[in-house]
Design an enzyme around this catalytic site. Structure first.
Site, short mmCIF file in Angstrom:
data_model
loop_
_atom_site.label_atom_id
_atom_site.label_comp_id
_atom_site.label_asym_id
_atom_site.label_seq_id
_atom_site.Cartn_x
_atom_site.Cartn_y
_atom_site.Cartn_z
N ALA A 60 0.80 -1.23 0.00
CA ALA A 60 0.00 0.00 0.00
C ALA A 60 0.83 1.27 0.00
O ALA A 60 0.28 2.36 -0.19
CB ALA A 60 -0.93 0.00 1.20
N TYR A 61 2.13 1.19 0.24
CA TYR A 61 2.94 2.40 0.26
C TYR A 61 2.99 3.02 -1.14
O TYR A 61 3.51 2.42 -2.08
CB TYR A 61 4.36 2.11 0.73
CG TYR A 61 4.48 1.71 2.19
CD1 TYR A 61 3.44 1.89 3.09
CD2 TYR A 61 5.65 1.15 2.66
CE1 TYR A 61 3.55 1.53 4.42
CE2 TYR A 61 5.79 0.77 3.99
CZ TYR A 61 4.73 0.96 4.87
OH TYR A 61 4.87 0.58 6.19
N SER A 62 2.43 4.22 -1.24
CA SER A 62 2.39 4.96 -2.51
C SER A 62 1.84 4.10 -3.64
O SER A 62 2.39 4.06 -4.75
CB SER A 62 3.78 5.50 -2.86
OG SER A 62 4.23 6.40 -1.87
N GLY A 64 1.87 0.97 -4.28
CA GLY A 64 2.72 -0.06 -4.85
C GLY A 64 4.03 0.44 -5.43
O GLY A 64 4.93 -0.36 -5.72
N LYS A 88 4.11 -6.17 3.10
CA LYS A 88 2.91 -6.36 3.91
C LYS A 88 1.66 -6.44 3.04
O LYS A 88 1.67 -6.00 1.88
CB LYS A 88 2.75 -5.19 4.89
CG LYS A 88 3.98 -4.88 5.72
CD LYS A 88 3.70 -3.76 6.69
CE LYS A 88 4.98 -3.17 7.23
NZ LYS A 88 5.67 -2.32 6.23
#
Length: 325
Positions: A60-62, A64, A88
């Site tokens: 989910a960070y940015s 993908g 994650k």
């Protein structure tokens, strides 16, 4: 750099983990302070040159793009076997049914998507990003077990939740003959120590390694109290995570400043050294957007705080409501 086993598992990690949430396209997701790929790459290279082998990101960070940046940089600067890649699953990745959570369908979809973005056949540590009370834990643990048995993850880990939830997950794994979690990534630092009450004793008892996130309290322990950064002003998580008991927190911050000044080192080195010396902790997760951030993190590995220094740092603490779940 020092290297330690992650809990009772055979996985060896560096004493500092580079957290990669700061690397990703700012236009993708809700972190407008992230660094683009060209700016991110030198930090990953610097970390490797300093002996850091463990890198933590998330799907989910940015949206993908963090995984993409990290995967390409590690492919260019290291061989796959030399590094430990952790990512994650849980946060929503698309709208509609099965777009997020810890259902079997979401886990199976997202492990493949993460491997594609990272450019690797497997991750070393696949972590659930939060607890999902809408899915039976039996379904989640069996799906994660199947990910491991398929060779797509070497180990599995968990993140912020209540200790009873973590105990339930481990018990479910034992009961079903599934893979157990080897790590807990939780919110832990000098001004948020509530994990010491139940989670950390449980992890010590069960041989689970702890990988604290926000070990510097989003920078609050590295600068004069009340001084804000661009991230503080634009990140809607910070205000929620660090609400309450401001006066007690300031006293802790002041103690960090005093110990650091007496030693002639930075506040970040002292705050990280304290986290690293806690019995349940294996490797704090440190973000870096300036070279000094990594320099301080690496230097903290060689600092052993005295009993008097530990007392000075710990005594001002006031209880908080646990946050970050």
């Amino acid at each position: 750099m020092k290297y330690l086993k992650l809990g009772a598992s055979g996985l060896e990690v560096s004493a500092i983990t580079l957290g990669c949430m700061s690397y990703g396209e700012a236009s993708r997701g809700n972190h407008e302070w992230t660094l683009d790929e060209e700016t991110s790459r030198p930090f990953i290279k610097q970390a490797l040159e300093a002996g850091i082998t463990t890198f933590d990101t998330a799907n989910a960070y940015s949206d993908g793009t963090s995984e993409e940046f990290v995967g390409r940089a590690l492919a260019d600067f290291a061989t796959r076997e030399e590094v430990v890649i952790a990512t994650k699953v849980f946060m929503p990745m698309y709208k509609g049914g099965n777009g997020g959570g810890l259902s079997r369908v979401h886990i199976m979809n997202q492990i493949d998507a993460s491997l594609t973005r990272l450019g690797t056949d497997y991750v070393d540590l696949y972590q659930i990003h939060r607890w999902d009370d809408t899915v039976p834990i039996e379904e989640t643990m069996e799906a994660l077990h199947d990910v491991v048995k398929a060779g797509k993850a070497r180990y599995i880990g968990a993140s912020s939740m209540f200790a009873w939830q973590f105990a339930k997950a481990q018990y479910t794994a034992d009961l079903g003959g599934f893979t157990r979690f080897v790590s807990m990534q939780d919110h832990y630092n000098l001004i948020q120590r509530e994990e010491e009450r139940e989670m950390h004793p449980f992890c010590l008892d069960q041989g689970v390694g702890v990988l604290p996130w926000s070990p510097l309290a989003r920078g609050r322990l590295t600068r004069p109290w009340g001084e804000l950064t661009h991230r503080d002003e634009t990140d809607n998580v910070s205000g929620r995570v660090y609400a309450g008991t401001e006066e007690g927190d300031k006293q802790v911050s002041d103690a960090v400043a005093t110990v650091a000044a007496n030693r002639g080192v930075s506040r970040a080195q002292i705050a990280l050294a304290w986290v690293r010396q806690q019995p349940a902790v294996t490797s704090p997760i440190v973000g870096a957007t300036k070279p000094k951030h990594l320099d301080d993190a690496v230097a903290s590995v060689d600092i052993d705080l005295t009993p008097d220094e530990l007392e000075a740092l710990e005594s001002p603490y006031q209880p908080h409501i646990p946050t970050g779940f």
